[in-house]
Design an enzyme around this catalytic site. Structure first.
Site, PDB file in Angstrom:
ATOM      1  CE1 TYR A   1      13.338  37.584  92.235  1.00 50.93           C
ATOM      2  CE2 TYR A   1      12.519  38.367  94.304  1.00 50.93           C
ATOM      3  CZ  TYR A   1      13.235  37.923  93.649  1.00 50.93           C
ATOM      4  OH  TYR A   1      14.783  37.584  94.352  1.00 50.93           O
TER       5      TYR A   1
ATOM      6  N   PRO B   1      18.590  29.806 100.740  1.00 50.90           N
ATOM      7  CG  PRO B   1      17.341  30.693 102.397  1.00 50.90           C
ATOM      8  CD  PRO B   1      17.648  30.648 100.906  1.00 50.90           C
TER       9      PRO B   1
END
Length: 286
Positions: free
Chosen positions: A56, A203
């Site tokens: 990231y 999720p």
């Protein structure tokens, strides 16, 4: 009532609903200032598990979290991932689990996060070009040196998890999994049987399957949002599931975390369970 806590590796207590930091902008400017505020608000709201990675921003996300939260409050776990590096032929990102790369990324993470030990370090991906014993052996060496506390894996199969457990003590697995994408159900089952934390990335994801109407109906019954229902379903799925939804907006963060207080009734749970097992939702990088 669904349990809100879990003990990773048998000794690391966290609240089950965490935060994924991938979407936080790290570039200088107003967006970065907002990102700092989001990270701080997550901790204010009780988050004790935050997920980041070398990938990231090539460590910029780790630096952002340190700027926002260091010195860290007691009980906050920031887990990071290594094993993806800008070492392709043209300098592009590739899976790279060579011992020198893993060691260098851990040392960089320690500096960026301003810690002396990474309590939970996850192998972002298994590098097919490096023997698994070499990859995990390096992490085990770092663990013996006191630089790493516990070791986890990401995006693995049941067979890979079993092989890895012959080499190191695996305390977490981070695979793509959500209400409409249950491809890794066997991995979740293996983790549940062994008491291994299962951190579903992506999720919450909506496919184009028509299942959204069913989710919306359950949400309406509960006076909640579909996103909250999707997260509540994950928390209800197995005690080892630790969702890490990410966002760059405080209002969305607050919506996500409120899902921990949502209780699904058996009929609602059954209705959601019946939704297209194995349906592949739109996917993204973790």
């Amino acid at each position: 009532m669904t349990s809100t806590a879990f003990r990773i590796g048998g000794d690391l207590d966290v609240r089950r609903l965490g935060f994924g930091a991938m979407h936080l902008p790290a570039e200088p400017g107003p967006d970065r200032e907002n990102a700092l505020a989001v990270a701080r608000r997550a901790v204010e709201l009780g988050v004790t598990l935050i997920d980041t990675a070398h990938l990231y921003g090539e460590g910029a996300n780790e630096e952002l979290l340190a700027e926002a939260l260091h010195p860290y409050p007691e009980g906050l776990l920031i887990t990071t991932k290594v094993g993806v590096a800008r070492t392709g032929p043209g300098g592009e990102w590739k899976f790279d689990g060579r011992p020198e790369i893993l060691r260098a990324q851990v040392e960089q993470a320690l500096r960026r996060l301003r810690v002396e030990r990474i309590e939970l370090l996850q192998l972002h991906r298994i590098d097919p070009d490096t023997p698994l014993a070499d990859q995990l052996g390096t992490l085990r060496e770092l663990q013996a040196e006191g630089l790493v506390g516990r070791i986890g894996l990401s995006e693995v199969t049941v067979a890979e998890l079993a092989e890895a457990r012959e080499i190191v003590d695996v305390v977490s697995v981070q695979n793509r999994y959500n209400l409409l994408d249950r491809e890794h159900e066997p991995v979740l089952a293996a983790c549940a049987a062994a008491g291994i934390a299962f951190l579903p990335w992506r999720p919450v994801a909506w496919g184009k399957t028509g299942a959204e109407a069913e989710i919306a109906a359950v949400a309406a019954d509960l006076g909640a949002t579909p996103t909250q229902v999707a997260l509540a379903w994950l928390l209800d799925r197995a005690p080892v599931v630790l969702p890490i939804p990410g966002t760059a907006r405080i209002e969305h963060l607050e919506e996500n975390l409120a899902a921990a207080d949502l209780d699904l009734r058996p009929a609602q749970r059954d209705r959601l369970d019946r939704l297209a097992e194995g349906t592949r939702a739109e996917s993204g990088s973790d």
